[in-house]
Design an enzyme around this catalytic site. Structure first.
Site, PDB file in Angstrom:
ATOM      1  N   ASN A 148      11.268  38.450  72.241  1.00 30.57           N
ATOM      2  CA  ASN A 148      11.810  39.270  71.452  1.00 30.57           C
ATOM      3  C   ASN A 148      10.780  40.773  71.278  1.00 30.57           C
ATOM      4  O   ASN A 148      10.085  40.741  72.294  1.00 30.57           O
ATOM      5  CB  ASN A 148      11.617  38.711  69.779  1.00 30.57           C
ATOM      6  CG  ASN A 148      10.234  38.117  69.621  1.00 30.57           C
ATOM      7  OD1 ASN A 148       9.294  38.873  70.203  1.00 30.57           O
ATOM      8  ND2 ASN A 148      10.304  36.964  68.927  1.00 30.57           N
TER       9      ASN A 148
ATOM     10  N   LYS B 257       8.503  41.806  69.572  1.00 29.61           N
ATOM     11  CA  LYS B 257       6.981  41.583  69.334  1.00 29.61           C
ATOM     12  C   LYS B 257       6.425  40.955  70.564  1.00 29.61           C
ATOM     13  O   LYS B 257       5.174  41.325  71.162  1.00 29.61           O
ATOM     14  CB  LYS B 257       6.871  40.656  68.288  1.00 29.61           C
ATOM     15  CG  LYS B 257       5.573  40.195  67.681  1.00 29.61           C
ATOM     16  CD  LYS B 257       5.312  39.451  66.550  1.00 29.61           C
ATOM     17  CE  LYS B 257       3.771  39.112  66.416  1.00 29.61           C
ATOM     18  NZ  LYS B 257       3.719  38.149  65.256  1.00 29.61           N
ATOM     19  N   GLU B 258       7.128  40.047  71.263  1.00 29.05           N
ATOM     20  CA  GLU B 258       6.479  39.531  72.735  1.00 29.05           C
ATOM     21  C   GLU B 258       6.470  40.247  73.703  1.00 29.05           C
ATOM     22  O   GLU B 258       5.625  40.195  74.257  1.00 29.05           O
ATOM     23  CB  GLU B 258       7.375  38.038  72.786  1.00 29.05           C
ATOM     24  CG  GLU B 258       7.138  37.071  71.972  1.00 29.05           C
ATOM     25  CD  GLU B 258       8.245  36.012  72.052  1.00 29.05           C
ATOM     26  OE1 GLU B 258       8.156  34.785  71.530  1.00 29.05           O
ATOM     27  OE2 GLU B 258       9.244  36.026  72.482  1.00 29.05           O
TER      28      GLU B 258
ATOM     29  N   ASP C  23      15.437  29.730  70.870  1.00 29.31           N
ATOM     30  CA  ASP C  23      15.755  28.658  71.619  1.00 29.31           C
ATOM     31  C   ASP C  23      17.213  28.526  71.959  1.00 29.31           C
ATOM     32  O   ASP C  23      17.677  28.381  72.950  1.00 29.31           O
ATOM     33  CB  ASP C  23      15.316  27.264  70.651  1.00 29.31           C
ATOM     34  CG  ASP C  23      13.824  27.238  70.767  1.00 29.31           C
ATOM     35  OD1 ASP C  23      13.098  27.397  71.647  1.00 29.31           O
ATOM     36  OD2 ASP C  23      13.369  26.827  69.539  1.00 29.31           O
TER      37      ASP C  23
END
Length: 470
Positions: free
Chosen positions: A196, A198-199, A266
């Site tokens: 995402n 943020k990652e 997921d």
């Protein structure tokens, strides 16, 4: 276009398995012991979490999976094993001295109050990594894709990730990584990583705004650094963007309502892996993943996407549900505060009066459930000449109406037991009834009578048809 069918696809999922447990309850007071809410627990549920949610999605999308990871020698591991046996997932797990990772969430009045984590984060040893490698080498022969689901709990060490990617590359099958942490060197050589925003920012070591240019720039920096084919970036309400060294393509979100983003990553990983496993083009595989993500964020808690839901926007007949499946959907809807409206009838020949009545009923809440009399039920109530149209045809025509959310067929003469099971917020009947004559009204919070459109009834339509034939 034909419906999605993932049967025959098998995916190896290696990662951090955990148990997700939920306590749902009501809050009516503050504790006298501390300034915290008192939750009166009404219901407890538990489901596959972490990498388990990936295999849960794969199973509910009609495909096969092998689950590899670690768990403890404890009751929670036995619960997880039973859950995976129920959905026919093959397990090949290492048993460690550490407890099985478990997350307990307490939810009161639709709000998460607290989360309790039971875990000991201990990376697996080189010896254990060697054992994993030997097992992967056997399983991967029957798989068409590999997922590395890294939650930072100790299984996805550099040794494990690098060996899995090497074996998959030798087998010629794609590797999809759901990443954790800032150092992605252990994913080097994977087909794709699915962060995402943020990652992605954590991986490049700087703030990345959720804007096209910034996403593409950061993604290409990672692609070059980690030796990936492309990056699939999930961008919340902005959808999904796929970036490679030369180009990018954006997929706007398909979510209608967002209630909970738990496990959405997921779902993207599982559906993307299945698309690639079935030989879809990258564009088609991401389209599947984007559609699945749009569905799962409308659910409460960690929950899989069903193949029927994935095909729902392409086939209105999937509005038709057996009662047990319907009740599960309504339970989740009620937890989000949505108001359920129920009505029933034969709807033998759909006409203007029906359509107007159903539209008015739908306006009384958020979800309109239609109980449809079965053919046998109509035979008993209206005689051997009815229905004119069989229950399958009636359901398909009704499902095309935007006002109807769900349809379920009942075989009894009255919908008493169905209304008891649904327990709607609003029960709707035609104004030819009186309130005290409405069957099942004691199970609804409110009963509403709606006027029919003057001059329209199924009987009148049938008589007119019979007159035309003469």
């Amino acid at each position: 276009m034909s419906l999605y069918d993932f049967s025959g696809a098998k995916v190896l999922v290696a990662g951090d398995l955990m148990l997700d447990r939920y306590h749902f309850g009501s809050v009516s007071r503050i504790s006298p012991e501390a300034p915290v809410p008192v939750v009166n627990v009404k219901r407890t549920t538990q489901t596959l979490g972490g990498s388990g949610n990936v295999v849960n999605n794969i199973a509910h999308l009609g495909a096969e999976a092998v689950m590899m990871g670690v768990w403890g020698d404890d009751a929670d591991a036995r619960i997880l094993k039973g859950m995976m046996e129920n959905i026919k997932i093959e397990c090949d797990m290492l048993v460690t001295d550490a407890p099985t990772t478990t997350k307990l969430r307490v939810i009161g009045e639709k709000q998460q109050i607290v989360r309790l984590d039971f875990e000991e984060i201990t990376p697996i040893t080189r010896e254990q990594a060697g054992e994993v490698s030997a097992r992967v080498k056997e399983h991967i022969k029957s798989c068409r894709a590999v997922v590395i689901s890294d939650y930072g709990k100790g299984f996805c060490t550099p040794d494990v990730c690098e060996e899995i990617i090497r074996l998959a590359e030798h087998q010629g099958i794609p590797v999809i990584v759901d990443p954790k942490g800032s150092d992605w060197r252990k994913y080097s050589g994977a087909t794709t990583v699915t962060p995402n925003v943020k990652e992605l920012a954590e991986a490049v070591g700087r703030y990345v705004p959720n804007e096209d240019e910034a996403i593409v720039l950061a993604a290409r920096e990672i692609i070059d650094r980690v030796r990936l084919k492309y990056l699939v970036v999930t961008r919340s309400e902005k959808g999904i963007t796929v970036v490679d060294s030369n180009d990018y393509i954006h997929f706007p979100t398909e979510a209608q309502e967002v209630f909970d983003v738990s496990g959405a990553g997921d779902t993207v990983v599982a559906s993307l892996a299945l698309g690639l496993a079935k030989g879809f083009s990258l564009k088609d595989a991401v389209t599947v993943a984007n559609r699945a993500a749009g569905i799962v964020v409308g659910k409460i808690g960690t929950a899989p996407v069903l193949i029927s839901e994935l095909n729902d926007s392409r086939d209105v007949k999937s509005k038709l549900m057996p009662l047990n499946a319907l009740l599960k959907e309504l339970e989740k809807a009620k937890l989000t505060g949505r108001k359920v409206v129920f009505t029933n009838g034969c709807f033998d020949i759909l006409h203007k009066g029906h359509v107007t009545y159903l539209k008015k009923a739908a306006e009384l809440g958020d979800i309109l459930v239609l109980g449809l009399n079965s053919d046998d039920s109509i035979h008993r109530i209206k005689g051997p000449e009815r229905p004119i149209n069989n229950e399958t045809d009636r359901a398909e025509v009704l499902a095309a109406l935007e006002s109807i959310s769900y349809i379920t067929i009942f075989n009894e003469d009255t919908p008493y037991e169905l209304i008891k099971a649904v327990a709607p917020d609003v029960l709707v009947k035609g104004a030819d009834y009186k309130i005290d004559e409405v069957v099942g009204r004691e199970f609804a919070r409110k009963t509403v009578l709606i006027d029919f459109v003057h001059g329209y009834s199924t009987t009148a339509v049938i008589k007119a048809m019979q007159g035309d034939k003469k």
